[in-house]
Design an enzyme around this catalytic site. Structure first.
Site, PDB file in Angstrom:
ATOM      1  CG  HIS A  23      56.073 -25.197 -21.988  1.00 49.58           C
ATOM      2  ND1 HIS A  23      57.078 -25.133 -22.925  1.00 49.58           N
ATOM      3  CD2 HIS A  23      55.901 -26.519 -21.715  1.00 49.58           C
ATOM      4  CE1 HIS A  23      57.508 -26.363 -23.195  1.00 49.58           C
ATOM      5  NE2 HIS A  23      56.809 -27.220 -22.488  1.00 49.58           N
TER       6      HIS A  23
ATOM      7  CB  SER B 145      60.285 -27.866 -26.712  1.00 50.15           C
ATOM      8  OG  SER B 145      59.696 -27.269 -25.592  1.00 50.15           O
TER       9      SER B 145
HETATM   10  P1  ADP Z   1      59.069 -33.052 -20.777  1.00 50.20           P
HETATM   11  O1  ADP Z   1      60.329 -33.113 -21.557  1.00 50.20           O
HETATM   12  O2  ADP Z   1      59.167 -33.462 -19.341  1.00 50.20           O
HETATM   13  O3  ADP Z   1      57.843 -33.616 -21.485  1.00 50.20           O
HETATM   14  P2  ADP Z   1      58.248 -30.446 -21.583  1.00 50.20           P
HETATM   15  O4  ADP Z   1      59.043 -29.213 -21.363  1.00 50.20           O
HETATM   16  O5  ADP Z   1      58.097 -30.900 -22.977  1.00 50.20           O
HETATM   17  O6  ADP Z   1      58.814 -31.525 -20.606  1.00 50.20           O
HETATM   18  O7  ADP Z   1      56.813 -30.239 -20.974  1.00 50.20           O
HETATM   19  C1  ADP Z   1      56.611 -29.934 -19.630  1.00 50.20           C
HETATM   20  C2  ADP Z   1      55.148 -30.088 -19.331  1.00 50.20           C
HETATM   21  O8  ADP Z   1      54.399 -29.177 -20.136  1.00 50.20           O
HETATM   22  C3  ADP Z   1      54.566 -31.455 -19.633  1.00 50.20           C
HETATM   23  O9  ADP Z   1      53.586 -31.740 -18.668  1.00 50.20           O
HETATM   24  C4  ADP Z   1      53.926 -31.282 -20.987  1.00 50.20           C
HETATM   25  O10 ADP Z   1      52.851 -32.176 -21.173  1.00 50.20           O
HETATM   26  C5  ADP Z   1      53.413 -29.859 -20.870  1.00 50.20           C
HETATM   27  N1  ADP Z   1      53.268 -29.225 -22.174  1.00 50.20           N
HETATM   28  C6  ADP Z   1      54.167 -29.178 -23.171  1.00 50.20           C
HETATM   29  N2  ADP Z   1      53.656 -28.532 -24.247  1.00 50.20           N
HETATM   30  C7  ADP Z   1      52.388 -28.161 -23.912  1.00 50.20           C
HETATM   31  C8  ADP Z   1      51.328 -27.502 -24.602  1.00 50.20           C
HETATM   32  N3  ADP Z   1      51.456 -27.115 -25.860  1.00 50.20           N
HETATM   33  N4  ADP Z   1      50.161 -27.279 -23.951  1.00 50.20           N
HETATM   34  C9  ADP Z   1      50.030 -27.719 -22.670  1.00 50.20           C
HETATM   35  N5  ADP Z   1      50.969 -28.382 -21.970  1.00 50.20           N
HETATM   36  C10 ADP Z   1      52.137 -28.603 -22.579  1.00 50.20           C
END
Ligand code: ADP
Length: 159
Positions: free
Chosen positions: A16, A127
């Site tokens: 993130h 996460s």
């Molecule tokens: P959600 O529960 O809406 O998927 P997340 O907190 O898991 O939310 O993710 C928020 C955003 O960050 C999403 O667009 C997800 O694809 C992106 N994301 C999560 N992990 C990564 C990562 N390791 N690298 C790049 N983008 C990520």
């Protein structure tokens, strides 16, 4: 131009953070917003998640941390963001992200979704995988910001 980066961030990971840093170099302001979804169980409260994001982004000046419990497009409008940023990891992200982007376009065609491809070194990171590693006592310190690492160790009673 202000953009919205929405998600659960339960907790924020280095993946993130990579998206936040890269977006903050392209856009004037990045509003990182936690979707407060009471129907979805989470490890950390919204307040804890907001603090972890703020602490992880302390050296990025053009960041706003917020939360919302509405449609993402409504949050974007309220926070005056005309673009939604999403990160794309593997092809498995593509289908659901594409659906969400199309639905959001249908709901409000003035808001665009921009996808940023995850850096290779973070493409496996989520996460939920962090929480799984932490719950089984594995090493996750290199995958999350230091302040998040401390919180996870506290949560799982390892410190
Ligand atoms: P959600 O529960 O809406 O998927 P997340 O907190 O898991 O939310 O993710 C928020 C955003 O960050 C999403 O667009 C997800 O694809 C992106 N994301 C999560 N992990 C990564 C990562 N390791 N690298 C790049 N983008 C990520």
């Amino acid at each position: 131009m202000r953009v919205l980066y929405p998600g659960s961030f339960d907790p924020i990971t280095n993946g993130h953070l990579n998206i936040i840093k890269r977006s903050s170099k392209i856009f004037d302001e990045v509003c990182v917003a936690i979707l407060n979804n009471p129907g979805k169980s989470s490890l950390f409260t919204v307040k804890e998640r907001m603090k972890m994001i703020k602490d992880s982004c302390y050296n990025i000046p053009n960041i706003i941390v917020s939360s919302f419990n509405s449609l993402t497009v409504d949050a974007a409008r309220e926070l005056e963001c005309s673009i939604i940023i999403r990160g794309l990891r593997a092809v498995t992200d593509y289908e659901s992200e594409m659906q969400m982007a199309l639905v959001n376009k249908e709901l409000n065609d003035e808001i665009e979704t921009f996808f940023m491809v995850a850096d290779g070194e973070y493409s496996f990171l989520s996460s939920s995988i962090i929480k799984e590693i932490a719950s089984f006592g594995g090493d996750f310190e290199s995958l999350v910001p230091e302040n998040v690492s401390k919180k996870l160790l506290e949560k799982y009673g390892r410190k």
